[in-house]
Design a protein around this motif. Structure first.
Motif, PDB file in Angstrom:
ATOM      1  N   SER A  82      30.883  59.398  36.499  1.00 21.65           N
ATOM      2  CA  SER A  82      30.216  58.749  35.377  1.00 21.65           C
ATOM      3  C   SER A  82      29.225  57.713  35.875  1.00 21.65           C
ATOM      4  CB  SER A  82      31.244  58.096  34.453  1.00 21.65           C
ATOM      5  OG  SER A  82      31.930  57.069  35.135  1.00 21.65           O
ATOM      6  N   ILE A  94      29.374  56.249  31.022  1.00 24.35           N
ATOM      7  CA  ILE A  94      28.866  57.476  30.416  1.00 24.35           C
ATOM      8  C   ILE A  94      29.098  58.595  31.422  1.00 24.35           C
ATOM      9  CG2 ILE A  94      26.859  58.658  29.464  1.00 24.35           C
ATOM     10  CD1 ILE A  94      25.653  55.888  28.913  1.00 24.35           C
ATOM     11  N   SER A  95      29.846  59.609  31.018  1.00 27.18           N
ATOM     12  CA  SER A  95      30.138  60.705  31.946  1.00 27.18           C
ATOM     13  C   SER A  95      28.882  61.533  32.205  1.00 27.18           C
ATOM     14  CB  SER A  95      31.248  61.597  31.389  1.00 27.18           C
ATOM     15  OG  SER A  95      30.770  62.364  30.310  1.00 27.18           O
ATOM     16  N   THR A  98      28.280  64.133  29.651  1.00 25.78           N
ATOM     17  CA  THR A  98      27.572  63.682  28.455  1.00 25.78           C
ATOM     18  C   THR A  98      26.068  63.764  28.668  1.00 25.78           C
ATOM     19  OG1 THR A  98      29.388  62.192  27.899  1.00 25.78           O
ATOM     20  CG2 THR A  98      27.264  61.741  26.878  1.00 25.78           C
ATOM     21  N   SER A 160      20.861  57.387  26.226  1.00 28.21           N
ATOM     22  CA  SER A 160      21.833  56.811  27.163  1.00 28.21           C
ATOM     23  C   SER A 160      21.423  55.449  27.707  1.00 28.21           C
ATOM     24  CB  SER A 160      22.057  57.769  28.343  1.00 28.21           C
ATOM     25  OG  SER A 160      20.895  57.832  29.152  1.00 28.21           O
TER      26      SER A 160
END
Length: 185
Positions: A82, A94-95, A98, A160
């Motif tokens: 992440s 945030i992976s 994603t 993001s």
């Protein structure tokens, strides 16, 4: 690079263990005379170049076993890869999955793009997004890929908040659209 060595070690390890087990099966089922097995063991245990080679091979196999044991323990204890960000209110993770989904969503909105696959890597100056796609044969590939790069970069950065260093697009193939002619009788 480390993964490549681990795969090579796993292959060699499996090969040697497999050969040893085949030898054990042959000896234990009586397919060879017992004196053959004793001769092989005597050859391996006598002082000389063969015994030193066997000892070195055993030490290397033990080292590889320790490495695989470490990998099996370490792999289960970590969290998925992440991106970590710190804000005034706390930490955000945030992976990479994603980010891949964000890139796929943005690229799939562009007409002419089919069968998308994405991979994300973390670089020094930001994310490196690699997209693999099949395109419709009707659009100019340079124009289409530039639009994909621009759209994916803007979408991922906007959603993001993570800078995107590059978006690499690989066009795997072209899908031919079928034109049906109507028959008038």
């Amino acid at each position: 690079m480390v993964r490549m060595f681990d795969r090579l070690f796993l292959f060699l390890y499996s090969l040697l263990i497999g050969i040893s087990l085949i030898f054990l099966i042959i000896v234990s089922t009586g397919l060879v005379e017992p004196w053959v097995a004793r001769d092989v063991l005597d050859l391996l245990t006598e002082r000389g170049p063969v015994s030193w080679t066997a000892a070195i091979a055993a030490i290397l196999l033990f080292a590889v076993s320790v490495r695989f044991f470490y990998i099996s323990i370490a792999a289960g204890s970590g969290k998925p890869p992440s991106i970590e960000q710190r804000t005034d209110f706390g930490d955000i993770s945030i992976s990479l999955e994603t980010i891949e989904n964000l890139a796929l969503r943005a690229a799939s909105r562009i007409a002419g793009i089919k069968d998308l696959k994405a991979r994300v890597q973390v670089g020094q100056a930001g994310l490196i997004i690699k997209l693999r796609s099949v395109v419709d044969g009707d659009a100019a590939i340079p124009v289409l890929t530039e639009e994909v790069q621009r759209t994916v970069k803007a979408h991922v950065e906007e959603i993001s908040g993570v800078p995107v260093m590059s978006v690499n697009v690989f066009i795997a193939n072209i899908v031919q659209t079928q034109v049906f002619k109507s028959r008038v009788e």
